[in-house]
Design a protein around this motif. Sequence first.
Motif, PDB file in Angstrom:
ATOM      1  N   PHE A  70      38.966  40.984  91.520  1.00 12.60           N
ATOM      2  CA  PHE A  70      38.855  42.468  90.940  1.00 12.60           C
ATOM      3  C   PHE A  70      37.585  42.840  91.887  1.00 12.60           C
ATOM      4  O   PHE A  70      37.865  44.000  92.552  1.00 12.60           O
ATOM      5  N   TYR A 102      44.578  46.091  90.725  1.00 12.94           N
ATOM      6  CA  TYR A 102      44.325  45.997  89.317  1.00 12.94           C
ATOM      7  C   TYR A 102      45.153  45.475  88.325  1.00 12.94           C
ATOM      8  O   TYR A 102      44.933  44.511  87.573  1.00 12.94           O
ATOM      9  N   TYR A 119      33.182  48.106  86.763  1.00 17.68           N
ATOM     10  CA  TYR A 119      33.753  49.447  86.408  1.00 17.68           C
ATOM     11  C   TYR A 119      32.611  50.369  86.642  1.00 17.68           C
ATOM     12  O   TYR A 119      32.950  51.419  87.018  1.00 17.68           O
ATOM     13  N   THR A 148      31.781  37.272  81.271  1.00 13.14           N
ATOM     14  CA  THR A 148      32.795  37.663  82.253  1.00 13.14           C
ATOM     15  C   THR A 148      33.179  39.076  81.782  1.00 13.14           C
ATOM     16  O   THR A 148      33.302  40.214  82.597  1.00 13.14           O
ATOM     17  N   MET A 204      43.870  37.452  84.745  1.00 15.60           N
ATOM     18  CA  MET A 204      42.861  37.289  83.547  1.00 15.60           C
ATOM     19  C   MET A 204      43.741  37.094  82.221  1.00 15.60           C
ATOM     20  O   MET A 204      43.167  36.306  81.557  1.00 15.60           O
ATOM     21  N   LEU A 207      30.571  41.296  82.943  1.00 15.72           N
ATOM     22  CA  LEU A 207      30.510  41.326  84.569  1.00 15.72           C
ATOM     23  C   LEU A 207      31.813  42.271  85.023  1.00 15.72           C
ATOM     24  O   LEU A 207      31.433  43.268  85.677  1.00 15.72           O
ATOM     25  N   LEU A 208      32.572  42.308  83.991  1.00 18.02           N
ATOM     26  CA  LEU A 208      33.694  43.354  84.464  1.00 18.02           C
ATOM     27  C   LEU A 208      33.379  44.794  84.114  1.00 18.02           C
ATOM     28  O   LEU A 208      33.543  45.794  84.965  1.00 18.02           O
ATOM     29  N   TYR A 254      44.916  41.430  88.932  1.00 18.41           N
ATOM     30  CA  TYR A 254      43.567  40.899  88.222  1.00 18.41           C
ATOM     31  C   TYR A 254      44.027  40.829  86.814  1.00 18.41           C
ATOM     32  O   TYR A 254      43.439  39.964  85.956  1.00 18.41           O
ATOM     33  N   VAL A 295      38.360  38.094  87.744  1.00 19.38           N
ATOM     34  CA  VAL A 295      37.218  39.097  87.730  1.00 19.38           C
ATOM     35  C   VAL A 295      36.482  39.049  89.266  1.00 19.38           C
ATOM     36  O   VAL A 295      36.210  40.161  90.056  1.00 19.38           O
TER      37      VAL A 295
END
Lengths: 504, 142
Positions: free
Chosen positions: B50, B13, A183, A175, B20, A178-179, B16, B47
Amino acid sequence: MVNTLPALVIIVPLLAALMVAAAGFIDKRACFPVAVAALSVSFLGAAALLVQVVNTGLAIEYRFAGWAAPMGIVYVIDHLSALVLVVITAVSLVNLVSSKQTIHREFADKEGAFISLYVLFTAGLIGMTATGDAFNLYVLLEIASLSGYALIGLGKARAPLATLNYLFLGTIGATFYLLGVGYLYIATGSLNMADLAAILPGMKDSGIVLFAFIIMLSGLFVKMALFPVHGWLPGAYSQSSSAAAGLIAPLTTKVTVYIMVRICLNLFSVDYTFHQLNVSDFLVWVAIATIVFGSLSALAQTDYKKMLTYIIIAEVGYMVGGFFLGNRMGMSGAILHIVNDAVMTLCLFMAAGIFLWKTGSEERGDLKGLFGSMPFTMAGFVLAGLSIIGVPPTCGFFSKWYLVSGGIAAGQYAFVAALLFSSLVNAVLFFRLFEISYFEPFIDHHHGSDDGGGHGGAGAVIQEAPMAMLVPFLFVSIMLLVLGIYSGRIVTNIIHFAIPAGVI
Amino acid sequence: MDFLTVLISRANYWAYIILMMVGLYAMIAKNNLVKKIVGMSIFQTAVILFYVSIGAKQGATIPILRHGPVPEGGGIAHAALRHGTDAVQAVNYINPLPHVLMLTAIVVGVATLGVALALAIKVYKEYGTLEENEINQRLRRG
């Protein structure tokens, strides 16, 4: 003509996984040949790709459905990915061939499911290596991880709990990756690696890119079991069945290191990773901690499979440290070690599988007298041990040579010391095993019909492992020598071209 | 930019990150395996949210090209369509790519959840409990 090999290398095992699962319900005997055939095709395809790339010196690009790069998904085979593809398919194929009987004995009614997951896992790793798309990589990473969790979860009694811990940490790692991709997408509007590599140098001061770099790398570190986040590895790997351990232990960490190399060199560029950011010294220290911790923990184990898992952690430190030395020697060593360590780990886990088959135990003490009863297996095991220690002319020596030379060139003497320390620890570990298995008399664990052969030590009767296990194992152990002898060629013909020209 | 503006303009933001952290806390600190699995699910969903939020644009509509009469109302995008030419203006549509990516990520999340629950069932069959400390006690006793 379009070269379809890059697609075939992954699609054949992917479809075969479905076919094997279906065959499991109809005729279980069909599962194994289908899987072996698919992996053989995949291996031959990967080998052909490597030959093509080496001969032409150019990367091969395959566009799925004909869509060109920034829009469509492309698979890119260059020197580095072709080399890793060959390693993945070869390790997976050899281990499957050798574990036919173990799979049959341990998963009698789940044979189809196990082999299907096995092939699916390999397909996931192949895709991760071949893909040129950052998001596609995440999907394939999860395919490989999920089938890996299931394969490990099918192991011993404690396996489900260990696997659940692995699953939690693995999910955090994936994850995070993925994040990071998210970005990067915000910053650049692209997911294609080549496209990203073209855009990113123009925005190297951006905080978004920095955060993407950090979070992607952190995710990969969790996945490859670098020191502070290694906790899931020993439990999961030591609880898995022999067949699963022989597949997952050599490949998962190595392919993750490959992804790290790929992201640092080809996505964020050498300039960004080594000159813009000042992280390489810190990461070399993390690697040193990993090596020392892995080696010391390996010393404390009496269960040899658990000992091997800590050695894997130390080896991850070798590769990460070698790569972040930032010079050509160190990177060559790290990439060569991806190949060598995959083969060495495969050899050691195959040996562990044979010992378990023979003695029914994974305790160090139960190796007593095996030199007498299984001379060929032990000969292969000695080769594997020498290679992990780093004795020439086995392949382990050559990658260590590059790593040590790189460490000296970079002035990272602590890394050099950690490598030598770890080699010494490995020498202690393996000579202890050799001593137990050579000097102490054999105890027959298969009570019953046979006449007690082997009890006397001197009059030991040869009771080798079945041919189907022994032949692949000896093949792999001889490969350790072959890889060692040809390592110079691998470096000059393949790895040399995998490292960007800017690295000295 | 003062704190309040940052807080409001980047609400997606904050949301999320909070989700998280909730998920991460549950995965690390909870004792019950099913609660940990729920935490993992929240973590992944954070996520996904997001990604979905970064595709959104103020006043933009869903990315389906309209031909023919445009209905009354419906914000800037529809107004532009009513008064403008036939040319497609990217600014009038939200970015569909992150949403499409998340379809895959949702599937991955569901698969992970399935594997995790299957493993939890196996753990329960083995130890008769899902509390981690009780399992550890049982393991220590032998």
